[in-house]
Design a protein around this motif. Structure first.
Motif, PDB file in Angstrom:
ATOM      1  N   SER A  11       5.481 -38.502 -79.126  1.00 37.40           N
ATOM      2  CA  SER A  11       6.384 -37.722 -78.281  1.00 37.40           C
ATOM      3  C   SER A  11       5.813 -37.750 -76.861  1.00 37.40           C
ATOM      4  O   SER A  11       4.655 -38.133 -76.652  1.00 37.40           O
ATOM      5  N   ALA A  12       6.606 -37.335 -75.900  1.00 35.49           N
ATOM      6  CA  ALA A  12       6.125 -37.288 -74.514  1.00 35.49           C
ATOM      7  C   ALA A  12       4.921 -36.359 -74.404  1.00 35.49           C
ATOM      8  O   ALA A  12       3.955 -36.655 -73.690  1.00 35.49           O
ATOM      9  N   ALA A  13       4.946 -35.242 -75.135  1.00 35.53           N
ATOM     10  CA  ALA A  13       3.826 -34.294 -75.102  1.00 35.53           C
ATOM     11  C   ALA A  13       2.565 -34.920 -75.699  1.00 35.53           C
ATOM     12  O   ALA A  13       1.461 -34.756 -75.155  1.00 35.53           O
ATOM     13  N   GLU A  14       2.707 -35.650 -76.810  1.00 33.28           N
ATOM     14  CA  GLU A  14       1.550 -36.309 -77.430  1.00 33.28           C
ATOM     15  C   GLU A  14       0.976 -37.367 -76.495  1.00 33.28           C
ATOM     16  O   GLU A  14      -0.244 -37.495 -76.352  1.00 33.28           O
ATOM     17  N   GLU A  15       1.850 -38.110 -75.854  1.00 35.45           N
ATOM     18  CA  GLU A  15       1.393 -39.137 -74.921  1.00 35.45           C
ATOM     19  C   GLU A  15       0.645 -38.508 -73.745  1.00 35.45           C
ATOM     20  O   GLU A  15      -0.379 -39.030 -73.306  1.00 35.45           O
ATOM     21  N   THR A  16       1.135 -37.377 -73.270  1.00 40.17           N
ATOM     22  CA  THR A  16       0.455 -36.669 -72.180  1.00 40.17           C
ATOM     23  C   THR A  16      -0.927 -36.207 -72.624  1.00 40.17           C
ATOM     24  O   THR A  16      -1.906 -36.348 -71.874  1.00 40.17           O
ATOM     25  N   VAL A  17      -1.017 -35.669 -73.828  1.00 37.47           N
ATOM     26  CA  VAL A  17      -2.310 -35.221 -74.355  1.00 37.47           C
ATOM     27  C   VAL A  17      -3.280 -36.397 -74.447  1.00 37.47           C
ATOM     28  O   VAL A  17      -4.446 -36.287 -74.058  1.00 37.47           O
ATOM     29  N   LEU A  18      -2.816 -37.533 -74.937  1.00 30.69           N
ATOM     30  CA  LEU A  18      -3.666 -38.718 -75.059  1.00 30.69           C
ATOM     31  C   LEU A  18      -4.099 -39.230 -73.685  1.00 30.69           C
ATOM     32  O   LEU A  18      -5.273 -39.572 -73.479  1.00 30.69           O
ATOM     33  N   ARG A  19      -3.176 -39.265 -72.731  1.00 26.19           N
ATOM     34  CA  ARG A  19      -3.506 -39.705 -71.373  1.00 26.19           C
ATOM     35  C   ARG A  19      -4.561 -38.775 -70.764  1.00 26.19           C
ATOM     36  O   ARG A  19      -5.540 -39.227 -70.183  1.00 26.19           O
ATOM     37  N   ASP A  20      -4.358 -37.468 -70.938  1.00 26.47           N
ATOM     38  CA  ASP A  20      -5.313 -36.489 -70.409  1.00 26.47           C
ATOM     39  C   ASP A  20      -6.681 -36.638 -71.069  1.00 26.47           C
ATOM     40  O   ASP A  20      -7.713 -36.528 -70.409  1.00 26.47           O
ATOM     41  N   LEU A  21      -6.685 -36.892 -72.367  1.00 25.69           N
ATOM     42  CA  LEU A  21      -7.935 -37.088 -73.099  1.00 25.69           C
ATOM     43  C   LEU A  21      -8.686 -38.311 -72.572  1.00 25.69           C
ATOM     44  O   LEU A  21      -9.892 -38.249 -72.297  1.00 25.69           O
ATOM     45  N   LEU A  91      -2.085 -48.060 -72.413  1.00 23.57           N
ATOM     46  CA  LEU A  91      -1.140 -46.953 -72.317  1.00 23.57           C
ATOM     47  C   LEU A  91      -0.080 -47.259 -71.254  1.00 23.57           C
ATOM     48  O   LEU A  91       1.111 -47.052 -71.481  1.00 23.57           O
ATOM     49  N   ARG A  92      -0.502 -47.794 -70.118  1.00 24.46           N
ATOM     50  CA  ARG A  92       0.451 -48.167 -69.051  1.00 24.46           C
ATOM     51  C   ARG A  92       1.407 -49.259 -69.511  1.00 24.46           C
ATOM     52  O   ARG A  92       2.557 -49.308 -69.094  1.00 24.46           O
ATOM     53  N   GLN A  93       0.921 -50.157 -70.359  1.00 24.24           N
ATOM     54  CA  GLN A  93       1.738 -51.278 -70.822  1.00 24.24           C
ATOM     55  C   GLN A  93       2.509 -50.964 -72.109  1.00 24.24           C
ATOM     56  O   GLN A  93       3.078 -51.876 -72.722  1.00 24.24           O
ATOM     57  N   ASN A  94       2.492 -49.707 -72.522  1.00 23.46           N
ATOM     58  CA  ASN A  94       3.150 -49.283 -73.765  1.00 23.46           C
ATOM     59  C   ASN A  94       2.609 -49.999 -74.999  1.00 23.46           C
ATOM     60  O   ASN A  94       3.339 -50.247 -75.954  1.00 23.46           O
ATOM     61  N   ALA A  95       1.333 -50.338 -74.984  1.00 28.95           N
ATOM     62  CA  ALA A  95       0.707 -50.986 -76.135  1.00 28.95           C
ATOM     63  C   ALA A  95      -0.354 -50.094 -76.777  1.00 28.95           C
ATOM     64  O   ALA A  95      -0.891 -50.430 -77.833  1.00 28.95           O
ATOM     65  N   TYR A  96      -0.645 -48.955 -76.158  1.00 31.23           N
ATOM     66  CA  TYR A  96      -1.646 -48.029 -76.693  1.00 31.23           C
ATOM     67  C   TYR A  96      -1.121 -47.426 -77.988  1.00 31.23           C
ATOM     68  O   TYR A  96       0.051 -47.079 -78.107  1.00 31.23           O
ATOM     69  N   GLY A  97      -2.004 -47.316 -78.967  1.00 29.53           N
ATOM     70  CA  GLY A  97      -1.599 -46.745 -80.243  1.00 29.53           C
ATOM     71  C   GLY A  97      -1.039 -47.765 -81.212  1.00 29.53           C
ATOM     72  O   GLY A  97      -0.553 -47.409 -82.281  1.00 29.53           O
ATOM     73  N   VAL A  98      -1.139 -49.037 -80.833  1.00 28.44           N
ATOM     74  CA  VAL A  98      -0.696 -50.130 -81.693  1.00 28.44           C
ATOM     75  C   VAL A  98      -1.923 -50.975 -82.027  1.00 28.44           C
ATOM     76  O   VAL A  98      -2.662 -51.386 -81.139  1.00 28.44           O
ATOM     77  N   CYS A  99      -2.140 -51.210 -83.301  1.00 28.48           N
ATOM     78  CA  CYS A  99      -3.301 -51.979 -83.758  1.00 28.48           C
ATOM     79  C   CYS A  99      -3.276 -53.383 -83.161  1.00 28.48           C
ATOM     80  O   CYS A  99      -2.254 -54.073 -83.234  1.00 28.48           O
ATOM     81  N   GLU A 100      -4.393 -53.774 -82.552  1.00 30.39           N
ATOM     82  CA  GLU A 100      -4.483 -55.107 -81.953  1.00 30.39           C
ATOM     83  C   GLU A 100      -4.569 -56.209 -82.998  1.00 30.39           C
ATOM     84  O   GLU A 100      -4.363 -57.367 -82.671  1.00 30.39           O
ATOM     85  N   ARG A 101      -4.878 -55.867 -84.242  1.00 30.14           N
ATOM     86  CA  ARG A 101      -4.965 -56.886 -85.289  1.00 30.14           C
ATOM     87  C   ARG A 101      -3.641 -57.101 -86.005  1.00 30.14           C
ATOM     88  O   ARG A 101      -3.173 -58.221 -86.121  1.00 30.14           O
ATOM     89  N   CYS A 102      -3.063 -55.990 -86.522  1.00 28.81           N
ATOM     90  CA  CYS A 102      -1.885 -56.143 -87.387  1.00 28.81           C
ATOM     91  C   CYS A 102      -0.591 -55.658 -86.745  1.00 28.81           C
ATOM     92  O   CYS A 102       0.490 -55.934 -87.270  1.00 28.81           O
TER      93      CYS A 102
END
Length: 126
Positions: A11-21, A91-102
């Motif tokens: 969600s937008a809130a979760e993404e904000t929390v992750l960015r802040d972290l 995160l900027r490229q919308n690839a954060y949170g996606v496994c780089e392997r699978c």
């Protein structure tokens, strides 16, 4: 009503929390690098002022150990900073949170515990 989710499932809130972290951890890591760099410089300066022989002087071994220890901590902090920068770029490229392997999603709890994770739990165990 459900919160709108990004293509990665956050969600937008979760993404904000992750960015802040990530941002807070980056600031902390940069500060750690600055402190360790000053410590390194102090060790080098102190060693230059005293004619120590690391091999034969009892103090020399201590200085060599301190220098190696601080260098190791600096190397770890710089590696972590690179990983944080990589995560922020993903995160900027919308690839954060996606496994780089699978390509599967990385669970939110994993990212909260380990914000620089680039693999899902299954791939991390391989």
């Amino acid at each position: 009503m459900m919160a709108e989710r990004s293509s990665r499932g956050f969600s937008a809130a979760e993404e904000t929390v992750l960015r802040d972290l990530l941002t807070a951890e980056r600031v902390s890591t940069v500060t750690r690098i600055e402190v360790l760099t000053r410590a390194w410089d102090d060790i080098v300066t102190s060693a230059a002022l005293v004619a120590t022989d690391d091999e034969h002087d009892p103090e020399g071994a201590t200085i060599a150990f301190e220098r190696a220890h601080v260098q190791s901590l600096l190397d770890q902090a710089r590696t972590h900073l690179d990983a944080l920068d990589h995560a922020l770029e993903r995160l900027r490229q919308n690839a954060y949170g996606v496994c780089e392997r699978c390509g599967d999603p990385i669970p939110l709890l994993r990212l909260q515990a380990r914000p620089t994770a680039t693999t899902c739990v299954r791939c991390a165990g391989r």
